[in-house]
Enzyme design. Structure first.
Site, PDB file in Angstrom:
ATOM      1  N   TRP A 154      -1.554  -5.109   0.431  1.00  0.00           N
ATOM      2  CA  TRP A 154      -1.116  -5.406   1.795  1.00  0.00           C
ATOM      3  C   TRP A 154      -0.548  -6.811   1.948  1.00  0.00           C
ATOM      4  CZ3 TRP A 154      -3.750  -9.704   2.856  1.00  0.00           C
ATOM      5  CH2 TRP A 154      -4.984  -9.876   2.222  1.00  0.00           C
ATOM      6  N   LYS A 178       2.311   4.756  -3.050  1.00  0.00           N
ATOM      7  CA  LYS A 178       1.192   4.699  -2.102  1.00  0.00           C
ATOM      8  C   LYS A 178       0.994   3.247  -1.654  1.00  0.00           C
ATOM      9  CE  LYS A 178      -3.145   3.900  -2.107  1.00  0.00           C
ATOM     10  NZ  LYS A 178      -3.168   3.200  -0.798  1.00  0.00           N
ATOM     11  N   PRO A 179       1.464   2.951  -0.423  1.00  0.00           N
ATOM     12  CA  PRO A 179       1.240   1.593   0.083  1.00  0.00           C
ATOM     13  C   PRO A 179      -0.206   1.414   0.512  1.00  0.00           C
ATOM     14  CG  PRO A 179       2.360   2.937   1.737  1.00  0.00           C
ATOM     15  CD  PRO A 179       2.191   3.814   0.522  1.00  0.00           C
ATOM     16  N   GLY A 231      -3.002  -4.969  -7.255  1.00  0.00           N
ATOM     17  CA  GLY A 231      -4.212  -4.992  -6.433  1.00  0.00           C
ATOM     18  C   GLY A 231      -5.248  -5.882  -7.075  1.00  0.00           C
ATOM     19  N   SER A 232      -6.477  -5.699  -6.684  1.00  0.00           N
ATOM     20  CA  SER A 232      -7.544  -6.550  -7.214  1.00  0.00           C
ATOM     21  C   SER A 232      -7.893  -6.132  -8.649  1.00  0.00           C
ATOM     22  CB  SER A 232      -8.775  -6.437  -6.331  1.00  0.00           C
ATOM     23  OG  SER A 232      -9.240  -5.107  -6.361  1.00  0.00           O
ATOM     24  N   GLU A 253      -0.868  -5.398 -12.069  1.00  0.00           N
ATOM     25  CA  GLU A 253      -0.652  -6.765 -11.561  1.00  0.00           C
ATOM     26  C   GLU A 253      -1.857  -7.077 -10.694  1.00  0.00           C
ATOM     27  OE1 GLU A 253       1.914  -8.526 -12.513  1.00  0.00           O
ATOM     28  OE2 GLU A 253       2.808  -6.850 -13.597  1.00  0.00           O
ATOM     29  N   LEU A 254      -2.753  -7.936 -11.182  1.00  0.00           N
ATOM     30  CA  LEU A 254      -4.066  -8.050 -10.545  1.00  0.00           C
ATOM     31  C   LEU A 254      -4.327  -9.455  -9.986  1.00  0.00           C
ATOM     32  CD1 LEU A 254      -5.882  -5.869 -13.221  1.00  0.00           C
ATOM     33  CD2 LEU A 254      -4.776  -5.127 -11.105  1.00  0.00           C
ATOM     34  N   CYS A 287      -1.838 -13.802  -4.653  1.00  0.00           N
ATOM     35  CA  CYS A 287      -2.473 -13.791  -5.970  1.00  0.00           C
ATOM     36  C   CYS A 287      -2.211 -15.082  -6.747  1.00  0.00           C
ATOM     37  CB  CYS A 287      -1.986 -12.593  -6.767  1.00  0.00           C
ATOM     38  SG  CYS A 287      -0.189 -12.502  -6.862  1.00  0.00           S
ATOM     39  N   GLU A 389     -11.585 -15.315  -6.544  1.00  0.00           N
ATOM     40  CA  GLU A 389     -10.310 -15.421  -5.836  1.00  0.00           C
ATOM     41  C   GLU A 389     -10.625 -15.619  -4.346  1.00  0.00           C
ATOM     42  OE1 GLU A 389      -8.023 -11.782  -5.886  1.00  0.00           O
ATOM     43  OE2 GLU A 389      -6.196 -12.929  -6.245  1.00  0.00           O
TER      44      GLU A 389
END
Ligand code: NAD
Length: 488
Positions: A154, A178-179, A231-232, A253-254, A287, A389
């Site tokens: 998001w 999928k957003p 995402g995480s 991509e975390l 991030c 984070e």
């Protein structure tokens, strides 16, 4: 004050070129004011299955479409996005909360990926190479991997989608996007635009929905060949293990825990200006934001003073209001998480050097999910705020005495996404940058991310890359044909 644009799309899944109402609608609210923007019908599993089947049906013909034609459609998408950037930016600010100017930046950034991959589509080169037997040769070719599932977060709901959609489509894959359930609108707004640009039905399917509901089907369906998630790290780990049963290609991509190293000869005014922009950008929900600032011990006081002036002057409020520096966090849950990290640090001996609570003066924002831009000093490596984070506008400052020590401590994290080095001696900056275990380093630059470069993390920050020529490879498979050499 900007307004939320009238919606030009329906708030439900987009499958095979049509809107599909699925689950009962859920209200999406502006995180600054808590006002409703739209009610969205999320996809259920059956809907996701229809989307996957449609993408499978569209796959062959899209892969056969010439790379030049695919590229032209992508470049048209870029052009249309730029033409309509005001409406997209207003929707983005309303849904995500970021200041309008930052939303304009995100629309332009998203368009740059459609433009870049529109150009790269025609640059997928194979090769012919020698075979040990004189009468044979090898043909090496790169083919679309098949149907891709693209799962996005998001914080940059448009740009993170654009990076994946553009690369997948350029490679000749069809995709199910999928957003995030927290920001589905901007993805849905892309559907009519992509169709107008000439994208055939079924090539992109958009299924807004809850990760735990749609994740399992997207991660395990046998027709999905590439699973690309931003995402995480926790979600990355669970998606990776779900994808392992079907041995799917994963691109992850975390999260990050970026160090920002200030070298003793750095221009401190410049550092304060750049670091403030970096930390307040999307209210620190980035991030690659600076999560740990390493300041030389003898300069810590001076640096904190300069940063405090900038943080105090920052305009914090509704992203749709005129010229804000920072907006709200995505929801109250995010505020509570950041608050816990700050409380833990303070209990451990850290000091709050500054808090900017200017948003409290605006009664319209009383129900908004704001967290005050905060500077924390005397932060220790062992504190949760330095190990996790943060994802909020909090700047933890740690001090160091020796550059080698700063690098060692900067690398002492399971994350490895981004880092920043500021200083005047460029050979020292370069040596420090090369010693950092991360995917990207900005030297005297707070935002080095561009479509032209591969961006991805090391360690628990991810696998693979987005952007550059590498971004396309995530969606290509290599095939070798061993064949007799033609002879006259
Ligand atoms: P998240 O992991 O909670 O969610 C990301 C996406 O995954 C959402 O669409 C969510 O619905 C989906 N999801 C959740 N559980 C799932 C499951 N079990 N299976 C499949 N999908 C699932 O992350 P977030 O809170 O939306 O975003 C913030 C995180 O994203 C931060 O950690 C941030 O660092 C990271 N991020 C990384 C990059 C990067 O480029 N490395 C960029 C932006 C954000």
């Amino acid at each position: 004050m900007k307004t939320v644009p009238a919606l030009w799309f329906e708030s439900c899944p987009w499958i095979n070129g049509k809107w599909h109402h699925s689950l009962p609608p859920i209200e999406i609210r502006n995180p600054a004011t808590f006002e409703g923007i739209a009610s969205v019908s999320f996809a259920d599993e059956a809907c996701a299955l229809t989307a996957i089947n449609g993408a499978v049906a569209a796959q062959k013909s899209w892969a056969r479409t010439s790379a030049v034609e695919r590229g032209m459609i992508l470049k048209r998408i870029a052009g249309l996005l730029l033409e309509r950037k005001d409406a997209f930016a207003r929707l983005l600010s309303a849904e995500q909360g970021k200041p309008y100017e930052q939303s304009i930046g995100e629309v332009e950034y998203a368009a740059s990926f459609f433009q870049w991959f529109g150009e790269e589509a025609r640059r997928v080169y194979g090769r012919i190479t020698n075979h040990p037997d004189a009468d044979r040769e090898f043909l090496i070719q790169h083919k679309p991997a098949g149907v891709a599932a693209l799962i996005t977060p998001w914080n940059f709901p448009l740009a993170q989608g654009a990076k994946k959609v553009a690369a997948a489509l350029a490679a000749g894959c069809t995709a199910v996007w999928k957003p995030s359930e927290l920001t589905p609108l901007i993805a849905l707004a892309m559907a009519p635009l992509m169709r107008e640009a000439g994208l055939p039905d079924g090539v992109i399917q958009i299924v807004p929905g809850i990760g735990s509901v749609l994740g399992p089907i997207l991660s395990s369906h046998p027709s999905i060949r590439v699973l690309s998630l931003t995402g995480s790290s926790a979600t990355g780990s669970s998606v990776m293990s779900a994808a392992s049963t079907g041995i799917k290609r994963v691109s992850l991509e975390l999260g990050g825990n970026a160090p920002f190293i200030i070298l003793p000869d750095a221009d401190l005014d410049f550092v304060a200006e750049q670091l403030t922009r970096l930390k307040l950008f999307v209210s620190g929900q980035v991030c690659v934001t600076a999560n740990r600032v390493f300041a030389p011990a003898h300069l810590q006081h001076k640096i904190t003073e300069l940063l405090a002036q900038k943080f105090a002057a920052a305009r914090v409020g509704d992203g749709l209001a005129a010229t804000m520096d920072a907006g709200p966090l995505i929801n109250q849950h995010a505020c509570a998480k950041v608050s816990q990290l700050v409380e833990d640090a303070v209990a451990g001996g850290a000091n709050i050097a500054l808090e900017n609570r200017s948003f409290e003066r605006d009664p319209r924002l009383a129900r908004g999910s704001f967290f005050p831009p905060t500077i924390l000093t005397d932060v220790q490596d062992t504190m949760r705020i330095a190990r996790e984070e943060v994802f909020g506008p909090v700047l933890p400052i740690l001090s160091y005495t020796d550059t080698g020590e700063a690098v060692k401590r900067a690398n002492d994290t399971p994350y490895g996404l981004a880092a920043y080095v500021y200083g005047n001696n460029l050979s020292l900056c370069r040596a420090v940058a090369s010693s950092l275990e991360v995917g990207i380093v900005g030297v005297n630059e707070w935002r080095p991310l561009k479509a032209e470069i591969p961006f991805g993390g090391v360690k628990q920050s991810g696998i693979g890359a987005e952007g550059g020529e590498e971004g396309l490879r995530e969606f290509l498979e290599t095939q070798v044909i061993s064949i007799p050499k033609p002879s006259l």
